[in-house]
Write a protein that holds these residues in place. Structure first.
Motif, PDB file in Angstrom:
ATOM      1  N   LYS A  79      48.391  32.861  31.589  1.00 11.47           N
ATOM      2  CA  LYS A  79      47.370  33.915  31.722  1.00 11.47           C
ATOM      3  C   LYS A  79      47.272  34.724  30.428  1.00 11.47           C
ATOM      4  CE  LYS A  79      46.528  38.454  32.851  1.00 11.47           C
ATOM      5  NZ  LYS A  79      45.780  38.723  31.654  1.00 11.47           N
ATOM      6  N   LYS A 207      40.843  43.717  34.299  1.00 10.09           N
ATOM      7  CA  LYS A 207      39.698  42.921  34.777  1.00 10.09           C
ATOM      8  C   LYS A 207      38.523  43.792  35.206  1.00 10.09           C
ATOM      9  CE  LYS A 207      41.875  38.909  34.698  1.00 10.09           C
ATOM     10  NZ  LYS A 207      41.495  37.835  33.810  1.00 10.09           N
ATOM     11  N   SER A 238      43.674  43.692  40.249  1.00  2.00           N
ATOM     12  CA  SER A 238      42.740  42.580  40.019  1.00  2.00           C
ATOM     13  C   SER A 238      42.541  41.716  41.257  1.00  2.00           C
ATOM     14  CB  SER A 238      43.256  41.663  38.903  1.00  2.00           C
ATOM     15  OG  SER A 238      43.481  42.395  37.745  1.00  2.00           O
ATOM     16  N   TYR A 239      43.598  41.582  42.062  1.00  5.54           N
ATOM     17  CA  TYR A 239      43.506  40.685  43.221  1.00  5.54           C
ATOM     18  C   TYR A 239      43.636  41.437  44.541  1.00  5.54           C
ATOM     19  CZ  TYR A 239      44.219  37.346  39.471  1.00  5.54           C
ATOM     20  OH  TYR A 239      44.092  36.626  38.300  1.00  5.54           O
ATOM     21  N   GLN A 286      39.294  32.289  40.510  1.00  5.06           N
ATOM     22  CA  GLN A 286      39.217  33.676  40.014  1.00  5.06           C
ATOM     23  C   GLN A 286      37.895  34.363  40.423  1.00  5.06           C
ATOM     24  OE1 GLN A 286      42.037  34.975  37.919  1.00  5.06           O
ATOM     25  NE2 GLN A 286      42.804  33.191  39.018  1.00  5.06           N
TER      26      GLN A 286
END
Ligand SMILES: Cc1ncc(COP(=O)(O)O)c(C=O)c1O
Length: 397
Positions: A79, A207, A238-239, A286
């Motif tokens: 990443k 992000k 981000s997630y 993603q």
């Protein structure tokens, strides 16, 4: 029995105090709208949740290597290479129980009592307390709305002393939304080499940037600069994985080894199941990040427009993260009367808004910025509209 000086020195979180009050009001049946949260209002994507279920079914439920499983470190190294153009070896990476633990381990590893840590303000609540916990001294450097809340290299240089050990940079920034550009970062990074100190780069909101703004990792600027930087990130924002508690840090090997020693004697490995889920987060589809980012972008524009329509409020359009950070100094100057007393600080104003409009938000004082409020736009558009209608009504002249 007495409590240690170390703990006496630490301030309780104002964010948690407001959130607890809002919850209490909800329990009483009040329709409280919350702009207080520091987390996405989206669910964790399905592929990630399913990976966790498989980990449980397969019995991946024991201790792991204290600094994190190799599979996850490899995914993190990949990443960094792909997104940030930085080459980190797995021996230069640690996985912890949230980015918060990475920060704690890093500050404790770098700082001795009495060392100075340069901290641009407004800043996220926990930095100050973690620095104090290490016995180090936070040296605040104010940033201003007129300068988009960004620190200049000249401002940093002015505060450097022989005791300066560390600078903490958070871009995209919580609470201001500021995102630094390449030239600005280059100038600040040169100071790390010139005066020989470290920089923690907290990139947890990486992000979530808007309007074609690009996030840049200072560790990608040069190999020399990389040696002075500890890059911190995680899956929380981000997630939409705040509850899973996985963060990671990368940096010079001896610092990462120091951080691992602390972790080995405190929490040991981060949760085994959450580590497996995080491998899927980093390696899997993603697409959900972009869906979330687009939704935040729409809410950001709406919230900032509505805030600026309220007389006495001035709000910059944030370039990243998911918070609006309006200047309320004119409202404080007005001295609204409440409970027989004039409202003269951000804590009293947010308390007034909570009690009278039933909207929870965070006072700027929590971020070392008295004349501001922080409103999270990680809430539905419907709630944002209703919440702002209510705030506008009670702040009207
Ligand atoms: C700037 C910043 N850094 C770090 C964190 C901690 O993230 P984590 O949930 O991974 O511990 C937060 C969470 O609010 C944050 O806002």
């Amino acid at each position: 029995m007495t409590i240690s000086e170390r703990v006496k020195n630490i301030n309780p979180s104002q964010t948690l105090a407001i959130t607890a009050q809002a919850l209490e009001m909800k329990r009483e049946g009040k329709k409280v709208i919350s702009f207080a949260a520091g987390e996405p209002d989206f669910g964790t994507p399905k592929n990630i949740r399913e990976e966790a279920i498989s980990a449980v079914k397969e019995g991946f439920t024991h201790y792991t290597t204290s600094s994190g499983i190799i599979e996850l470190k490899e995914a993190i190294a990949e990443k960094f290479k792909k997104d940030n153009k930085i080459d980190y070896k797995t021996s230069e990476i640690i996985v912890s129980t949230g980015a918060k633990q990475c920060l704690f381990n890093a500050i404790l590893t770098i700082c001795d009592p009495g060392d100075e840590v340069l901290l641009p303000t407004p800043c996220w609540v926990s930095y100050t307390e973690q620095i104090k916990f290490a016995g180090a001294v936070p040296v605040f450097i104010n940033t201003y709305q007129e300068e988009e809340f960004k620190l200049s290299a000249a401002q940093v240089e002015e505060k450097i002393t022989p005791s300066t050990k560390l600078l903490i940079l958070n871009s995209p920034n919580n609470p201001t939304g500021a995102v630094y550009e390449q030239e600005e970062l280059k100038k600040i990074a040169q100071l790390l080499l010139k005066y020989n100190f470290y920089c923690i780069c907290d990139e947890i909101y990486e992000k979530l940037v808007y309007d074609n703004v690009k996030h840049l990792s200072p560790a990608s600027l040069s190999d020399e600069i990389k040696e002075k930087i500890i890059t911190i990130n995680g899956v929380s924002k981000s997630y939409a994985m705040t509850g899973w508690r996985i963060g990671y840090a990368a940096g010079p090997k001896e610092i990462i080894q120091g951080m691992s020693k602390i972790q080995g004697h405190s929490t040991s490995n981060p949760n085994s199941i959450a580590q497996k889920a995080s491998v899927e987060a980093l390696n899997g589809d993603q697409g959900t990040i972009e869906e979330m980012r687009k939704a935040f972008d729409e809410r950001r524009k709406y919230m900032v427009r509505r805030l600026n329509e309220i007389e006495g409020i001035s709000c910059l359009t944030p370039a990243g993260a998911f918070y609006a950070f309006p200047d309320i100094s004119k409202i404080l100057e007005r001295g609204i009367e409440y409970n027989g007393k004039k409202i003269s600080d951000s804590f009293d104003l947010s308390n007034f808004i909570l009690k009278e409009a039933e909207v929870a938000l965070i006072p700027g004082s929590a971020f070392e910025a008295e004349e501001y409020l922080r409103l999270s736009y990680a809430a539905s558009l419907e709630d944002i509209k209703e919440g702002l209608d209510r705030i506008e009504k009670i702040l009207r002249f």
